[in-house]
Design a protein around this motif. Structure first.
Motif, PDB file in Angstrom:
ATOM      1  N   THR A 147       0.828  -1.210   0.000  1.00 51.26           N
ATOM      2  CA  THR A 147       0.000   0.000   0.000  1.00 51.26           C
ATOM      3  C   THR A 147       0.860   1.256   0.000  1.00 51.26           C
ATOM      4  O   THR A 147       0.470   2.284  -0.560  1.00 51.26           O
ATOM      5  CB  THR A 147      -0.942   0.049   1.223  1.00 51.26           C
ATOM      6  OG1 THR A 147      -0.166   0.126   2.426  1.00 51.26           O
ATOM      7  CG2 THR A 147      -1.844  -1.167   1.279  1.00 51.26           C
ATOM      8  N   GLN A 148       2.037   1.166   0.596  1.00 54.29           N
ATOM      9  CA  GLN A 148       2.919   2.329   0.695  1.00 54.29           C
ATOM     10  C   GLN A 148       3.756   2.517  -0.563  1.00 54.29           C
ATOM     11  O   GLN A 148       3.793   3.594  -1.159  1.00 54.29           O
ATOM     12  CB  GLN A 148       3.836   2.178   1.914  1.00 54.29           C
ATOM     13  CG  GLN A 148       3.086   1.925   3.213  1.00 54.29           C
ATOM     14  CD  GLN A 148       2.051   2.987   3.519  1.00 54.29           C
ATOM     15  OE1 GLN A 148       2.402   4.142   3.744  1.00 54.29           O
ATOM     16  NE2 GLN A 148       0.780   2.608   3.523  1.00 54.29           N
ATOM     17  N   THR A 151       1.778   3.380  -3.838  1.00 53.36           N
ATOM     18  CA  THR A 151       1.343   4.781  -3.821  1.00 53.36           C
ATOM     19  C   THR A 151       2.507   5.716  -4.130  1.00 53.36           C
ATOM     20  O   THR A 151       2.347   6.689  -4.876  1.00 53.36           O
ATOM     21  CB  THR A 151       0.730   5.137  -2.450  1.00 53.36           C
ATOM     22  OG1 THR A 151      -0.320   4.218  -2.161  1.00 53.36           O
ATOM     23  CG2 THR A 151       0.165   6.547  -2.449  1.00 53.36           C
ATOM     24  N   GLN A 152       3.669   5.424  -3.571  1.00 54.93           N
ATOM     25  CA  GLN A 152       4.855   6.240  -3.838  1.00 54.93           C
ATOM     26  C   GLN A 152       5.228   6.216  -5.315  1.00 54.93           C
ATOM     27  O   GLN A 152       5.654   7.227  -5.887  1.00 54.93           O
ATOM     28  CB  GLN A 152       6.036   5.727  -3.000  1.00 54.93           C
ATOM     29  CG  GLN A 152       5.874   5.941  -1.504  1.00 54.93           C
ATOM     30  CD  GLN A 152       6.853   5.122  -0.686  1.00 54.93           C
ATOM     31  OE1 GLN A 152       7.729   4.453  -1.241  1.00 54.93           O
ATOM     32  NE2 GLN A 152       6.715   5.160   0.631  1.00 54.93           N
ATOM     33  N   GLY A 155       1.209   6.945  -7.510  1.00 58.35           N
ATOM     34  CA  GLY A 155       0.250   7.949  -7.062  1.00 58.35           C
ATOM     35  C   GLY A 155      -0.965   7.323  -6.396  1.00 58.35           C
ATOM     36  O   GLY A 155      -1.267   6.142  -6.573  1.00 58.35           O
ATOM     37  N   LYS A 156      -1.672   8.133  -5.629  1.00 57.42           N
ATOM     38  CA  LYS A 156      -2.778   7.642  -4.806  1.00 57.42           C
ATOM     39  C   LYS A 156      -3.915   7.051  -5.632  1.00 57.42           C
ATOM     40  O   LYS A 156      -4.421   5.968  -5.326  1.00 57.42           O
ATOM     41  CB  LYS A 156      -3.298   8.794  -3.934  1.00 57.42           C
ATOM     42  CG  LYS A 156      -4.406   8.407  -2.980  1.00 57.42           C
ATOM     43  CD  LYS A 156      -4.804   9.602  -2.122  1.00 57.42           C
ATOM     44  CE  LYS A 156      -5.963   9.261  -1.191  1.00 57.42           C
ATOM     45  NZ  LYS A 156      -6.351  10.428  -0.361  1.00 57.42           N
ATOM     46  N   ALA A 159      -2.976   3.748  -7.232  1.00 61.06           N
ATOM     47  CA  ALA A 159      -2.774   2.732  -6.200  1.00 61.06           C
ATOM     48  C   ALA A 159      -4.099   2.230  -5.663  1.00 61.06           C
ATOM     49  O   ALA A 159      -4.303   1.015  -5.497  1.00 61.06           O
ATOM     50  CB  ALA A 159      -1.920   3.302  -5.070  1.00 61.06           C
ATOM     51  N   ILE A 160      -5.023   3.155  -5.385  1.00 60.35           N
ATOM     52  CA  ILE A 160      -6.330   2.735  -4.885  1.00 60.35           C
ATOM     53  C   ILE A 160      -7.051   1.872  -5.922  1.00 60.35           C
ATOM     54  O   ILE A 160      -7.656   0.845  -5.593  1.00 60.35           O
ATOM     55  CB  ILE A 160      -7.177   3.958  -4.491  1.00 60.35           C
ATOM     56  CG1 ILE A 160      -6.597   4.594  -3.214  1.00 60.35           C
ATOM     57  CG2 ILE A 160      -8.639   3.571  -4.281  1.00 60.35           C
ATOM     58  CD1 ILE A 160      -7.292   5.858  -2.771  1.00 60.35           C
ATOM     59  N   GLY A 223       3.408   5.055   7.511  1.00 59.71           N
ATOM     60  CA  GLY A 223       2.389   4.323   6.769  1.00 59.71           C
ATOM     61  C   GLY A 223       2.578   2.822   6.818  1.00 59.71           C
ATOM     62  O   GLY A 223       1.612   2.064   6.777  1.00 59.71           O
TER      63      GLY A 223
END
Length: 258
Positions: A147-148, A151-152, A155-156, A159-160, A223
């Motif tokens: 999840t971390q 996202t890195q 991007g959010k 990732a979601i 996170g």
């Protein structure tokens, strides 16, 4: 340590590490993780290693995921321990290794396999590679930093989407998202990976190590703790038990949100 699940060979200062469970699509089990922890510790401390090239045996999979049968009966505390120990001993160790670690993704990189690739400093994928984090289909979330790190890297929003749908993406999509550095034909994968590591090998090794450390410091580690706790809680849900059992029984799971 004698290795039974990985192959390790040092050639011209590059340590070639191959996850050698082709019959299991190179799935990560406890023994494989222990061997990876040992070889990464060696790489970090050895003066004769300037970089690590990590790949999977065969042409189908880099790592197709974790060996679910090993933790299908875990409770919340055991699940949290699984994530915490794995992150510390393998995934964080790779990310914090002062030597550049490159993942040569030669096929499926799913679940823990994609998390392993994302822990590496760079990723090159073959054209046939498929990448994804399908843990929600088992009633879980990624527990090895997925999840971390996703996202890195992407991007959010991306990732979601990837994590909540659990769907795979192609190597070309992964390159477009910034998840991999390059996409090449499978026949050129190792050579392209070697070329990049050899370029880095010609630079000042202490400076390379410090650069890796400084870049890693730009991300907040809080996170990961949130992820570990959430991962552990998934193990007390009926959905996880159903997801794991359905996987083992080779059927579609029936989730009830409990």
């Amino acid at each position: 340590m004698t290795y039974h699940n990985i192959l390790s060979e040092l050639k011209e200062q590059i340590l070639y590490v191959t996850i050698n469970r082709e019959h299991k699509l190179n799935a990560l089990n406890k023994d494989t993780l222990a061997e990876l922890a040992d070889v990464i510790e060696f790489a970090g401390k050895s003066d004769v290693v300037s970089g690590v090239l990590l790949t999977g045996a065969g042409e189908k999979a880099f790592v197709a995921g974790a060996d679910i049968s090993e933790f299908a009966d875990y409770d919340s505390a055991q699940g949290e321990a699984l994530a915490r120990n794995g992150q510390k001993m393998v995934f964080d160790a790779i990310e914090n290794c002062p030597k550049p670690v490159l993942a040569a993704i030669n096929g499926f990189a799913l679940g823990g396999g994609l998390e392993l690739a994302m822990a590496c400093h760079m990723r090159i994928a073959s054209e046939n590679a498929k990448l994804g984090l399908p843990e929600v289909s088992l009633g879980l979330i990624p527990g090895y930093g997925g999840t971390q790190r996703l996202t890195q890297l992407v991007g959010k929003g991306r990732a979601i989407e990837m994590i909540t749908t659990g769907e795979m993406i192609t190597a070309i999509q992964a390159e477009k998202f910034g998840l991999v550095n390059y996409v090449v034909p499978q026949t050129e994968l190792i050579a392209r990976s070697e070329a990049l590591l050899n370029k880095i090998k010609s630079r000042a090794p202490l400076a390379v190590g410090k650069a890796i450390s400084a870049i890693n410091a730009s991300f907040n580690a809080e996170g990961f703790e949130v992820e570990i706790k959430a991962f552990g809680k998934c193990f007390q849900t009926g959905d996880f038990k159903e997801g794991a059992l359905a996987f083992i029984e080779k059927r579609k799971p029936v989730f009830k949100g409990k």
